[in-house]
Write a protein that holds these residues in place. Structure first.
Motif, PDB file in Angstrom:
ATOM      1  N   ASP A 116      -5.868  10.205  11.799  1.00 49.44           N
ATOM      2  CA  ASP A 116      -5.568  10.653  10.440  1.00 49.44           C
ATOM      3  C   ASP A 116      -5.728   9.564   9.389  1.00 49.44           C
ATOM      4  O   ASP A 116      -6.107   9.843   8.260  1.00 49.44           O
ATOM      5  CB  ASP A 116      -4.149  11.226  10.363  1.00 49.44           C
ATOM      6  N   GLU A 117      -5.421   8.328   9.705  1.00 47.39           N
ATOM      7  CA  GLU A 117      -5.389   7.241   8.729  1.00 47.39           C
ATOM      8  C   GLU A 117      -6.640   6.370   8.836  1.00 47.39           C
ATOM      9  O   GLU A 117      -7.188   6.182   9.917  1.00 47.39           O
ATOM     10  CB  GLU A 117      -4.151   6.364   8.944  1.00 47.39           C
ATOM     11  N   ASP A 118      -7.034   5.814   7.688  1.00 46.98           N
ATOM     12  CA  ASP A 118      -8.156   4.877   7.684  1.00 46.98           C
ATOM     13  C   ASP A 118      -7.751   3.532   8.271  1.00 46.98           C
ATOM     14  O   ASP A 118      -8.490   2.930   9.040  1.00 46.98           O
ATOM     15  CB  ASP A 118      -8.674   4.672   6.260  1.00 46.98           C
ATOM     16  N   GLU A 119      -6.597   3.044   7.850  1.00 44.62           N
ATOM     17  CA  GLU A 119      -6.058   1.785   8.366  1.00 44.62           C
ATOM     18  C   GLU A 119      -4.660   2.047   8.909  1.00 44.62           C
ATOM     19  O   GLU A 119      -3.658   1.782   8.243  1.00 44.62           O
ATOM     20  CB  GLU A 119      -6.012   0.735   7.261  1.00 44.62           C
ATOM     21  N   PRO A 120      -4.569   2.559  10.130  1.00 48.18           N
ATOM     22  CA  PRO A 120      -3.248   2.897  10.668  1.00 48.18           C
ATOM     23  C   PRO A 120      -2.420   1.654  10.961  1.00 48.18           C
ATOM     24  O   PRO A 120      -2.950   0.623  11.372  1.00 48.18           O
ATOM     25  CB  PRO A 120      -3.570   3.657  11.955  1.00 48.18           C
ATOM     26  N   ARG A 121      -1.119   1.768  10.696  1.00 51.37           N
ATOM     27  CA  ARG A 121      -0.200   0.660  10.960  1.00 51.37           C
ATOM     28  C   ARG A 121       0.989   1.172  11.754  1.00 51.37           C
ATOM     29  O   ARG A 121       1.461   2.282  11.530  1.00 51.37           O
ATOM     30  CB  ARG A 121       0.307   0.061   9.658  1.00 51.37           C
TER      31      ARG A 121
ATOM     32  N   LEU B  21      -2.109   9.329  14.641  1.00 51.75           N
ATOM     33  CA  LEU B  21      -2.071   8.390  13.519  1.00 51.75           C
ATOM     34  C   LEU B  21      -3.419   7.702  13.350  1.00 51.75           C
ATOM     35  O   LEU B  21      -3.922   7.557  12.234  1.00 51.75           O
ATOM     36  CB  LEU B  21      -0.967   7.358  13.730  1.00 51.75           C
TER      37      LEU B  21
ATOM     38  N   VAL C  50       0.376   3.666   2.064  1.00 46.30           N
ATOM     39  CA  VAL C  50       0.469   4.147   3.436  1.00 46.30           C
ATOM     40  C   VAL C  50       1.700   3.543   4.107  1.00 46.30           C
ATOM     41  O   VAL C  50       1.844   2.327   4.175  1.00 46.30           O
ATOM     42  CB  VAL C  50      -0.803   3.770   4.230  1.00 46.30           C
TER      43      VAL C  50
ATOM     44  N   ASP D  59       0.827  -1.197   0.000  1.00 43.67           N
ATOM     45  CA  ASP D  59       0.000   0.000   0.000  1.00 43.67           C
ATOM     46  C   ASP D  59       0.863   1.250   0.000  1.00 43.67           C
ATOM     47  O   ASP D  59       2.058   1.229   0.279  1.00 43.67           O
ATOM     48  CB  ASP D  59      -0.909   0.012   1.228  1.00 43.67           C
TER      49      ASP D  59
END
Length: 132
Positions: free
Chosen positions: A92-97, A89, A58, A56
């Motif tokens: 801000d992120e849809d799928e944070p990692r 994080l 991201v 991805d």
């Protein structure tokens, strides 16, 4: 003529010597036993080059855990700053990692705390990578 002998009273067993022996045994076993530090164990995480990478766009937040504490982009952060970064994080992120880069000398407790903080911030995708 039959003379009755007076009935003998039964002697009561004194428990004081028995209690003394029990306490002496307790002290002996307390002093003779060894106390092992049970919270020390090693975690074998995959090395950084063998860690699975996702394709991805991201990029995960990389937090390095070493003897001094937590580092993000070589900047030493305290507990509150790390938790704020994780919450930001997650917002801000849809799928944070998050990738936790653990140095071999890093305390396991610090790595586990970081995973707990990530879960508390709502981040489910946390990878632990051993850094050599």
């Amino acid at each position: 003529m039959q003379i009755e002998q007076p009935q003998r009273r039964r002697r009561l067993v004194s428990l004081t010597p028995l209690i003394d022996v029990v306490f002496i045994l307790l002290i002996f076993f307390m002093l003779a036993s060894t106390f092992v530090d049970q919270h020390i164990f090693s975690v074998d995480a995959p090395a950084q080059d063998t860690a699975a990478t996702q394709d991805d766009d991201v990029q995960p937040l990389r937090i390095r855990v070493d003897e001094d504490g937590y580092r993000v982009d070589e900047q030493l952060l305290d507990r509150d700053a790390v938790i704020d970064k994780l919450r930001k994080l997650a917002a801000d992120e849809d799928e944070p990692r998050v990738q936790v880069l653990a140095v071999a000398e890093a305390p396991v407790r610090a790595v586990i705390k970081l995973i707990d903080w990530s879960a508390g911030a709502g981040i489910e995708d946390v990878a632990v990578i051993r850094e050599e």
